[in-house]
Write a protein that holds these residues in place. Structure first.
Motif, PDB file in Angstrom:
ATOM      1  N   GLN A  46       8.062  -1.955  14.167  1.00 48.10           N
ATOM      2  CA  GLN A  46       7.160  -2.882  14.863  1.00 48.10           C
ATOM      3  C   GLN A  46       5.958  -3.236  14.012  1.00 48.10           C
ATOM      4  N   ASP A  55       9.267  -8.434  19.691  1.00 52.59           N
ATOM      5  CA  ASP A  55       9.169  -7.119  20.310  1.00 52.59           C
ATOM      6  C   ASP A  55      10.484  -6.629  20.898  1.00 52.59           C
ATOM      7  N   HIS A  58      11.311  -3.010  19.936  1.00 51.68           N
ATOM      8  CA  HIS A  58      10.294  -2.142  20.538  1.00 51.68           C
ATOM      9  C   HIS A  58      10.576  -1.922  22.024  1.00 51.68           C
ATOM     10  N   GLU A  59      10.959  -2.980  22.719  1.00 54.98           N
ATOM     11  CA  GLU A  59      11.236  -2.843  24.144  1.00 54.98           C
ATOM     12  C   GLU A  59      12.485  -2.014  24.406  1.00 54.98           C
ATOM     13  N   TRP A  60      13.485  -2.109  23.548  1.00 55.03           N
ATOM     14  CA  TRP A  60      14.716  -1.330  23.734  1.00 55.03           C
ATOM     15  C   TRP A  60      14.477   0.157  23.519  1.00 55.03           C
ATOM     16  N   HIS A  62      11.390   1.713  23.692  1.00 56.02           N
ATOM     17  CA  HIS A  62      10.048   2.079  24.161  1.00 56.02           C
ATOM     18  C   HIS A  62       9.991   3.483  24.768  1.00 56.02           C
ATOM     19  N   ASP A  63      10.884   3.781  25.694  1.00 57.05           N
ATOM     20  CA  ASP A  63      10.856   5.101  26.332  1.00 57.05           C
ATOM     21  C   ASP A  63      11.224   6.207  25.351  1.00 57.05           C
ATOM     22  N   SER A  64      12.118   5.904  24.417  1.00 54.04           N
ATOM     23  CA  SER A  64      12.473   6.904  23.402  1.00 54.04           C
ATOM     24  C   SER A  64      11.271   7.235  22.530  1.00 54.04           C
ATOM     25  N   ARG A  65      10.462   6.238  22.241  1.00 52.38           N
ATOM     26  CA  ARG A  65       9.259   6.490  21.431  1.00 52.38           C
ATOM     27  C   ARG A  65       8.339   7.484  22.119  1.00 52.38           C
ATOM     28  N   HIS A  66       8.104   7.281  23.412  1.00 51.38           N
ATOM     29  CA  HIS A  66       7.236   8.204  24.150  1.00 51.38           C
ATOM     30  C   HIS A  66       7.865   9.578  24.277  1.00 51.38           C
ATOM     31  N   CYS A  72       2.724   4.101  20.712  1.00 47.72           N
ATOM     32  CA  CYS A  72       3.092   2.703  20.510  1.00 47.72           C
ATOM     33  C   CYS A  72       2.123   1.728  21.170  1.00 47.72           C
ATOM     34  N   HIS A  73       1.154   2.194  21.931  1.00 44.74           N
ATOM     35  CA  HIS A  73       0.151   1.282  22.480  1.00 44.74           C
ATOM     36  C   HIS A  73      -1.066   2.054  22.884  1.00 44.74           C
TER      37      HIS A  73
END
Length: 73
Positions: A46, A55, A58-60, A62-66, A72-73
């Motif tokens: 990103q 994005d 990033h949206e796909w 997103h939950d894996s990142r957290h 991520c934000h």
């Protein structure tokens, strides 16, 4: 009714042979590279090194990142 007194024949298992490293190494390298690509897309896709614009990725992920602890934000 007659009952049989014969004992069942013992079964033997085949001897376990270890896998040679030559058989495992290509698969280990392949899955290692797949994991690195997935880690890149989840953790770094990103910014300035983005492969895809927008994005969408990033949206796909997103939950894996957290879940993995990447901010991520």
């Amino acid at each position: 009714m007659a009952q049989s007194t014969a004992a069942p024949a013992p079964t033997t298992l085949p001897a376990a042979t270890p896998l040679p490293v030559r058989a495992i190494l290509p698969w280990a390298v392949f899955f290692g590279l797949v994991m690195l690509v997935l880690l890149y897309f989840v953790g770094a896709e990103q910014g300035a090194l983005a492969v895809f614009s927008g994005d969408g990725v990033h949206e796909w992920v997103h939950d894996s990142r957290h879940l993995l602890g990447f901010p991520c934000h």
